[in-house]
Motif scaffolding. Structure first.
Motif, PDB file in Angstrom:
ATOM      1  N   CYS A  39       0.852  -1.182   0.000  1.00  0.00           N
ATOM      2  CA  CYS A  39       0.000   0.000   0.000  1.00  0.00           C
ATOM      3  C   CYS A  39       0.890   1.236   0.000  1.00  0.00           C
ATOM      4  CB  CYS A  39      -0.877  -0.005   1.247  1.00  0.00           C
ATOM      5  SG  CYS A  39      -1.877  -1.493   1.419  1.00  0.00           S
ATOM      6  N   ASN A  40       0.290   2.392   0.210  1.00  0.00           N
ATOM      7  CA  ASN A  40       1.066   3.627   0.294  1.00  0.00           C
ATOM      8  C   ASN A  40       2.077   3.539   1.426  1.00  0.00           C
ATOM      9  OD1 ASN A  40      -0.511   4.643  -1.756  1.00  0.00           O
ATOM     10  ND2 ASN A  40      -1.884   5.731  -0.376  1.00  0.00           N
ATOM     11  N   ARG A  41       3.185   4.206   1.282  1.00  0.00           N
ATOM     12  CA  ARG A  41       4.263   4.254   2.267  1.00  0.00           C
ATOM     13  C   ARG A  41       4.841   2.879   2.566  1.00  0.00           C
ATOM     14  NH1 ARG A  41       0.193   7.540   4.944  1.00  0.00           N
ATOM     15  NH2 ARG A  41      -0.104   5.718   6.217  1.00  0.00           N
ATOM     16  N   GLY A  42       4.699   1.919   1.654  1.00  0.00           N
ATOM     17  CA  GLY A  42       5.293   0.602   1.819  1.00  0.00           C
ATOM     18  C   GLY A  42       4.635  -0.277   2.859  1.00  0.00           C
ATOM     19  N   GLU A  43       3.412   0.043   3.287  1.00  0.00           N
ATOM     20  CA  GLU A  43       2.709  -0.766   4.279  1.00  0.00           C
ATOM     21  C   GLU A  43       2.028  -1.949   3.608  1.00  0.00           C
ATOM     22  OE1 GLU A  43      -0.013   2.017   5.947  1.00  0.00           O
ATOM     23  OE2 GLU A  43       1.510   3.022   7.142  1.00  0.00           O
ATOM     24  N   PHE A  44       1.749  -2.963   4.400  1.00  0.00           N
ATOM     25  CA  PHE A  44       1.033  -4.128   3.900  1.00  0.00           C
ATOM     26  C   PHE A  44      -0.474  -3.929   4.094  1.00  0.00           C
ATOM     27  CE2 PHE A  44       5.193  -5.966   4.930  1.00  0.00           C
ATOM     28  CZ  PHE A  44       5.486  -6.543   3.707  1.00  0.00           C
ATOM     29  N   PRO A  45      -1.293  -4.598   3.287  1.00  0.00           N
ATOM     30  CA  PRO A  45      -2.744  -4.507   3.490  1.00  0.00           C
ATOM     31  C   PRO A  45      -3.125  -4.991   4.882  1.00  0.00           C
ATOM     32  CG  PRO A  45      -2.250  -5.556   1.397  1.00  0.00           C
ATOM     33  CD  PRO A  45      -0.952  -5.417   2.132  1.00  0.00           C
ATOM     34  N   ARG A  46      -4.154  -4.386   5.436  1.00  0.00           N
ATOM     35  CA  ARG A  46      -4.591  -4.711   6.792  1.00  0.00           C
ATOM     36  C   ARG A  46      -5.861  -5.557   6.735  1.00  0.00           C
ATOM     37  NH1 ARG A  46      -3.778   1.090   6.945  1.00  0.00           N
ATOM     38  NH2 ARG A  46      -1.688   1.447   7.717  1.00  0.00           N
ATOM     39  N   SER A  47      -6.063  -6.339   7.776  1.00  0.00           N
ATOM     40  CA  SER A  47      -7.229  -7.207   7.858  1.00  0.00           C
ATOM     41  C   SER A  47      -8.432  -6.421   8.372  1.00  0.00           C
ATOM     42  CB  SER A  47      -6.924  -8.371   8.799  1.00  0.00           C
ATOM     43  OG  SER A  47      -8.003  -9.238   8.880  1.00  0.00           O
ATOM     44  N   TYR A  48      -9.581  -6.581   7.701  1.00  0.00           N
ATOM     45  CA  TYR A  48     -10.817  -5.908   8.088  1.00  0.00           C
ATOM     46  C   TYR A  48     -11.925  -6.936   8.313  1.00  0.00           C
ATOM     47  CZ  TYR A  48      -9.107  -1.256   6.842  1.00  0.00           C
ATOM     48  OH  TYR A  48      -8.418  -0.081   6.805  1.00  0.00           O
ATOM     49  N   VAL A  49     -12.845  -6.589   9.202  1.00  0.00           N
ATOM     50  CA  VAL A  49     -14.067  -7.367   9.401  1.00  0.00           C
ATOM     51  C   VAL A  49     -15.245  -6.400   9.376  1.00  0.00           C
ATOM     52  CG1 VAL A  49     -13.035  -9.259  10.722  1.00  0.00           C
ATOM     53  CG2 VAL A  49     -13.868  -7.243  11.930  1.00  0.00           C
ATOM     54  N   ARG A  50     -16.423  -6.913   9.023  1.00  0.00           N
ATOM     55  CA  ARG A  50     -17.632  -6.092   9.007  1.00  0.00           C
ATOM     56  C   ARG A  50     -18.574  -6.595  10.101  1.00  0.00           C
ATOM     57  NH1 ARG A  50     -19.082  -2.361   5.728  1.00  0.00           N
ATOM     58  NH2 ARG A  50     -17.641  -3.023   4.108  1.00  0.00           N
ATOM     59  N   VAL A  51     -19.073  -5.660  10.899  1.00  0.00           N
ATOM     60  CA  VAL A  51     -19.999  -5.987  11.979  1.00  0.00           C
ATOM     61  C   VAL A  51     -21.327  -6.430  11.370  1.00  0.00           C
ATOM     62  CG1 VAL A  51     -21.268  -5.045  13.946  1.00  0.00           C
ATOM     63  CG2 VAL A  51     -18.887  -4.385  13.572  1.00  0.00           C
ATOM     64  N   ASN A  52     -21.827  -7.581  11.832  1.00  0.00           N
ATOM     65  CA  ASN A  52     -23.074  -8.128  11.310  1.00  0.00           C
ATOM     66  C   ASN A  52     -23.861  -8.729  12.470  1.00  0.00           C
ATOM     67  OD1 ASN A  52     -25.118  -9.188   9.800  1.00  0.00           O
ATOM     68  ND2 ASN A  52     -23.879 -10.789   8.848  1.00  0.00           N
ATOM     69  N   THR A  53     -24.733  -7.932  13.082  1.00  0.00           N
ATOM     70  CA  THR A  53     -25.497  -8.409  14.236  1.00  0.00           C
ATOM     71  C   THR A  53     -26.818  -9.062  13.843  1.00  0.00           C
ATOM     72  OG1 THR A  53     -26.563  -6.258  14.543  1.00  0.00           O
ATOM     73  CG2 THR A  53     -24.523  -6.669  15.760  1.00  0.00           C
ATOM     74  N   GLN A  54     -27.223  -9.004  12.622  1.00  0.00           N
ATOM     75  CA  GLN A  54     -28.455  -9.566  12.066  1.00  0.00           C
ATOM     76  C   GLN A  54     -29.718  -8.890  12.603  1.00  0.00           C
ATOM     77  OE1 GLN A  54     -28.275 -13.793  12.654  1.00  0.00           O
ATOM     78  NE2 GLN A  54     -26.686 -14.057  11.118  1.00  0.00           N
ATOM     79  N   SER A  55     -29.660  -8.263  13.766  1.00  0.00           N
ATOM     80  CA  SER A  55     -30.827  -7.564  14.297  1.00  0.00           C
ATOM     81  C   SER A  55     -30.750  -6.070  14.016  1.00  0.00           C
ATOM     82  CB  SER A  55     -30.928  -7.792  15.804  1.00  0.00           C
ATOM     83  OG  SER A  55     -29.816  -7.207  16.453  1.00  0.00           O
ATOM     84  N   GLY A  56     -29.575  -5.605  13.577  1.00  0.00           N
ATOM     85  CA  GLY A  56     -29.382  -4.181  13.331  1.00  0.00           C
ATOM     86  C   GLY A  56     -28.929  -3.411  14.557  1.00  0.00           C
ATOM     87  N   ASP A  57     -28.861  -4.076  15.701  1.00  0.00           N
ATOM     88  CA  ASP A  57     -28.399  -3.423  16.928  1.00  0.00           C
ATOM     89  C   ASP A  57     -26.886  -3.239  16.880  1.00  0.00           C
ATOM     90  OD1 ASP A  57     -30.981  -3.468  17.943  1.00  0.00           O
ATOM     91  OD2 ASP A  57     -30.690  -5.407  18.935  1.00  0.00           O
ATOM     92  N   PRO A  58     -26.353  -2.252  17.592  1.00  0.00           N
ATOM     93  CA  PRO A  58     -24.898  -2.090  17.655  1.00  0.00           C
ATOM     94  C   PRO A  58     -24.246  -3.274  18.382  1.00  0.00           C
ATOM     95  CG  PRO A  58     -26.026  -0.132  18.479  1.00  0.00           C
ATOM     96  CD  PRO A  58     -27.055  -1.188  18.290  1.00  0.00           C
TER      97      PRO A  58
END
Length: 165
Positions: A39-58
């Motif tokens: 990536c920019n500045r010679g960094e490696f890609p980072r791991s991401y996750v997406r929040v999925n509560t199925q009810s829509g609650d935080p």
């Protein structure tokens, strides 16, 4: 004398096994190394996750795995992974900026905090240089009446057909 045929059959089997491994490695079905894009500045890609509560609650953020609640992450947010627990049930997450916003917070998530969340409520998004964008949703086709919804059309061809008529 009976030992020699067994010895040759083991050598033959070993050679055939080695040839089979070589053939599979050459045709690309076994990947021994992966190409990683910087990536920019010679960094490696980072791991991401997406929040999925199925009810829509935080999703509740905790100070440690199964610890006290310290914050909330809205459903649908993509957050960076800092580490996973040894048993894989918990994941430590932070903002896409890579730090806890602290007293500044986010306008759409004032209770956001860096911490641990249950891995059962996150979906792996892979490794990215930047925060992955949310999934776009289209308005239901019924809103447009009988007209079909065109998602990736050629706008120039559409304009040409309008002016030809």
């Amino acid at each position: 004398m009976t030992f020699q045929p067994l010895k040759y059959s083991l050598l033959t089997a070993g050679a055939l096994f080695a040839l089979g491994q070589t053939a599979r490695a050459e045709d690309g079905s076994q990947l021994y190394a992966q190409t990683v894009q910087l990536c920019n500045r010679g960094e490696f890609p980072r791991s991401y996750v997406r929040v999925n509560t199925q009810s829509g609650d935080p999703l509740r953020v905790r100070s440690q795995p199964a610890g006290t609640q310290i914050g909330l992450i809205p459903d649908g947010w993509a957050v960076r992974v800092l580490e996973w627990s040894r048993n894989g049930y918990w994941v430590k997450v932070t903002s896409h900026f890579g730090f806890d916003p602290g007293e500044f917070g986010f306008g759409s998530a004032p209770d956001f905090a860096e911490g641990w969340v249950s891995a059962g409520y996150v979906k792996d998004e892979g490794r990215h240089c930047f925060k992955p964008e949310g999934v776009g949703q289209l308005v239901a086709p019924e809103v447009f009446g009988t007209l079909p919804v065109e998602v990736q059309g050629d706008w120039l061809a559409t304009a040409d057909s309008l002016f030809e008529a």
